[in-house]
Each structure stands twice: as structure tokens, then as C-alpha cells.
Design a protein around this motif. Structure first.
Motif, short mmCIF file in Angstrom:
data_model
loop_
_atom_site.label_atom_id
_atom_site.label_comp_id
_atom_site.label_asym_id
_atom_site.label_seq_id
_atom_site.Cartn_x
_atom_site.Cartn_y
_atom_site.Cartn_z
N SER A 128 0.84 -1.20 0.00
CA SER A 128 0.00 0.00 0.00
C SER A 128 0.88 1.25 0.00
CB SER A 128 -0.89 0.01 1.25
OG SER A 128 -0.07 0.17 2.39
N SER A 129 0.26 2.41 -0.19
CA SER A 129 1.02 3.67 -0.17
C SER A 129 1.64 3.89 1.21
CB SER A 129 0.12 4.84 -0.55
OG SER A 129 -0.97 4.94 0.35
N ALA A 130 0.98 3.35 2.26
CA ALA A 130 1.53 3.49 3.62
C ALA A 130 2.84 2.70 3.75
CB ALA A 130 0.51 3.00 4.64
N SER A 131 2.89 1.49 3.19
CA SER A 131 4.11 0.68 3.25
C SER A 131 5.22 1.28 2.41
CB SER A 131 3.83 -0.74 2.78
OG SER A 131 3.19 -1.46 3.81
N LEU A 132 4.81 1.92 1.33
CA LEU A 132 5.75 2.60 0.45
C LEU A 132 6.51 3.69 1.21
CD1 LEU A 132 6.70 3.07 -2.44
CD2 LEU A 132 4.55 4.20 -2.94
N LEU A 137 3.47 -2.40 -6.69
CA LEU A 137 3.00 -1.06 -6.32
C LEU A 137 1.97 -0.61 -7.34
CD1 LEU A 137 6.38 0.85 -5.67
CD2 LEU A 137 5.02 -0.41 -4.01
N ASN A 138 1.00 0.17 -6.90
CA ASN A 138 0.05 0.76 -7.85
C ASN A 138 0.69 1.96 -8.53
OD1 ASN A 138 -1.90 -1.07 -7.23
ND2 ASN A 138 -3.05 0.25 -5.87
N ALA A 173 18.03 -5.06 -3.98
CA ALA A 173 19.23 -5.45 -3.21
C ALA A 173 18.96 -6.72 -2.39
CB ALA A 173 19.65 -4.31 -2.29
N LEU A 174 17.71 -6.87 -1.92
CA LEU A 174 17.35 -8.09 -1.17
C LEU A 174 17.23 -9.30 -2.10
CD1 LEU A 174 14.53 -6.89 1.31
CD2 LEU A 174 16.77 -7.78 1.95
N GLY A 175 17.11 -9.04 -3.42
CA GLY A 175 16.97 -10.14 -4.39
C GLY A 175 15.53 -10.39 -4.79
N CYS A 176 14.61 -9.51 -4.35
CA CYS A 176 13.20 -9.68 -4.70
C CYS A 176 12.92 -9.06 -6.07
CB CYS A 176 12.30 -8.99 -3.66
SG CYS A 176 12.54 -9.62 -2.00
N ARG A 177 11.76 -9.38 -6.62
CA ARG A 177 11.38 -8.84 -7.93
C ARG A 177 10.27 -7.80 -7.74
NH1 ARG A 177 11.69 -14.12 -11.79
NH2 ARG A 177 12.07 -12.57 -13.40
N THR A 178 10.04 -6.99 -8.77
CA THR A 178 9.09 -5.88 -8.61
C THR A 178 8.10 -5.81 -9.77
OG1 THR A 178 10.65 -4.38 -9.68
CG2 THR A 178 10.68 -4.45 -7.25
N ALA A 179 6.91 -5.28 -9.46
CA ALA A 179 5.87 -5.14 -10.48
C ALA A 179 5.13 -3.82 -10.27
CB ALA A 179 4.88 -6.31 -10.37
N LEU A 180 4.70 -3.23 -11.37
CA LEU A 180 3.86 -2.03 -11.32
C LEU A 180 2.46 -2.43 -11.73
CD1 LEU A 180 3.86 1.04 -10.79
CD2 LEU A 180 4.31 1.38 -13.22
#
Length: 238
Positions: A89-93, A120-121, A141-148
Motif C-alpha cells: 500500500s502507499s503506507a508501506s511505500l 506497487l500501484n 538489493a534483497l533479491g526480490c522482484r518488482t511489479a507495477l
């Protein structure tokens, strides 16, 4: 909501994201429901805004992350190479403690970090660009992947991609509505062509019938998701 956090009365559902291009890895998006006192599932649209106003959004996100990671570790121990898409969420961001907490949880779970794709939205990424940049760098850096998620609604959506290097791009659901209309098909094809030029992995959600599949295939879509394939369910068993 406070009570739901204390009593674990949230429910996680999993909806498959299926490759059209031969990727044999299992992908699921994690969806959250609140279970009320009658045992009825309440969709997030009904409670997430309230959670935000009450300052509980980061706690709910962490509940989802922790429980999803536990379930995924258990699922992968049975020989599945499953990967989960998780919403932030935007809060976690804007949560400065998220990355260090996540690092500890990942270590404890012994999961390969690339088994998690953080989503992330588009609206949040645009509104909090600086924080999104920091978070993306930390996740990578943690090795995770990301999506928009919900891509294509901003005034100039590709401008966001100049600043943030997401691997997966999930097109906004509005692009798949009424795909029988040639102009709608054209708009989606143009958007996807630009994404593929930038070597992004595209996901099209809300695939509700077989008729749109041919259009998506021809447009070169990477992954699809929707009720035509399978609705959200409590198990990862597509």
C-alpha cells in the motif's frame, strides 16, 4: 480491523497469473479478504480505505506479507517452484522500517528472495516517486522482484518507467474492457508494444472470456490473469 489483526480473521486468496510464452514457473497474486462475524468475506474495497484512515494499513500489509511468506515456504517445501505477487500500500511505500523487517523475515523463512514479487500501484508510485525509488532499490538489493500495477492510467505512464525500473508491468483493467471494439484493441496493442520494446514482462488482468485470448496472444502479452482461467481461491492449485 484491530480485532481482525489480533484474531487473524483475515483470509488470503490466491489467483493464478498464467504465462502465454512458455514460462513454466507458477505465479499467483495474493488477495486479501476480511472475514466478518457471520463468516462472510468482505472485499478490500470495503475496508482498506478505512484501514488507511485508522493508521492500520502498514500493519495489515505486514500481516499479509508474513502469512503469505509462511504459506509459500510450506508450499515450496513440497517441490513447487511457486512465486507470489504481493501488494504494498502507499503506507508501506512510506514505511522506513519495511526493508529491514522484510530482510529478517526472508532470512527466517529460507525462501529464495526472487520467489516474491512486490507490486506497487501506478498512482502510488507517481505520488511517492522518491520513496518508491528507495524501496525499489532496497527490494532489488534483497533479491526480490518488482511489479507495477494498474499501469496506463497516468497522464504519461512511460514517464514513470524512466525513473523506476519495474520488471513486471500489469496493465490497468480498463484496457481489457470491451476488447471487441477495434479502437480498444488498438490502444492495448500500442501500450503493449511500447512495454515490450522496453523489455518489460507484461501482465493483462481481468481476462473473463476465451474471445479476448486470441487478441492478447497476437499482441504478444507475457502473462494473463482472470476468472476465465481461475478465480481467487484459498489454495495454490491451478
Amino acid at each position: 480491523l484491530q480485532q481482525a489483526l489480533e484474531q487473524n480473521s483475515f483470509r488470503l486468496l490466491f489467483q493464478p497469473i498464467i504465462s502465454l510464452r512458455g514460462d513454466s514457473q507458477e505465479h499467483y497474486e495474493v488477495l486479501l479478504r476480511l472475514v466478518d462475524s457471520q463468516g462472510t468475506e468482505v472485499p478490500p474495497g470495503k475496508f482498506l480505505e478505512v484501514a488507511k484512515q485508522a493508521g492500520l494499513a502498514t500493519r495489515i500489509d505486514r500481516w499479509v506479507l508474513l502469512n503469505s511468506i509462511k504459506l509459500l515456504a510450506e508450499h515450496r517445501s513440497k517441490g513447487h517452484g511457486t512465486r507470489l505477487f504481493l501488494h504494498l500500500s502507499s503506507a508501506s511505500l512510506q514505511d522506513p522500517g519495511l526493508l529491514s523487517w522484510l530482510g529478517v523475515v526472508l532470512k527466517a523463512s529460507q525462501l529464495p528472495p526472487d520467489a516474491l514479487v512486490f507490486q506497487l500501484n501506478e498512482g502510488d508510485a507517481v505520488a511517492y516517486l522518491k520513496q518508491a525509488k528507495g524501496l525499489m532499490q532496497g527490494l532489488t538489493a534483497l533479491g526480490c522482484r518488482t511489479a507495477l500495477n494498474q499501469f496506463g492510467c497516468a497522464l504519461n505512464p512511460f514517464n514513470t518507467l524512466k525513473h523506476l525500473d519495474f520488471e513486471f508491468i500489469k496493465v490497468d483493467g480498463s484496457y481489457t474492457q470491451d476488447l471487441t471494439r477495434p479502437e480498444q484493441q488498438e490502444a492495448l496493442k500500442e501500450l503493449l508494444a511500447s512495454l515490450h520494446e522496453q523489455r518489460k514482462l507484461s501482465i493483462v488482468p481481468f481476462v473473463e472470456s476465451a474471445t479476448v485470448l486470441a487478441t492478447l496472444w497476437q499482441a504478444g502479452v507475457g502473462y494473463i490473469q482472470g476468472h476465465y482461467l481461475q478465480g481467487p481461491s484459498q489454495s495454490m492449485d491451478y
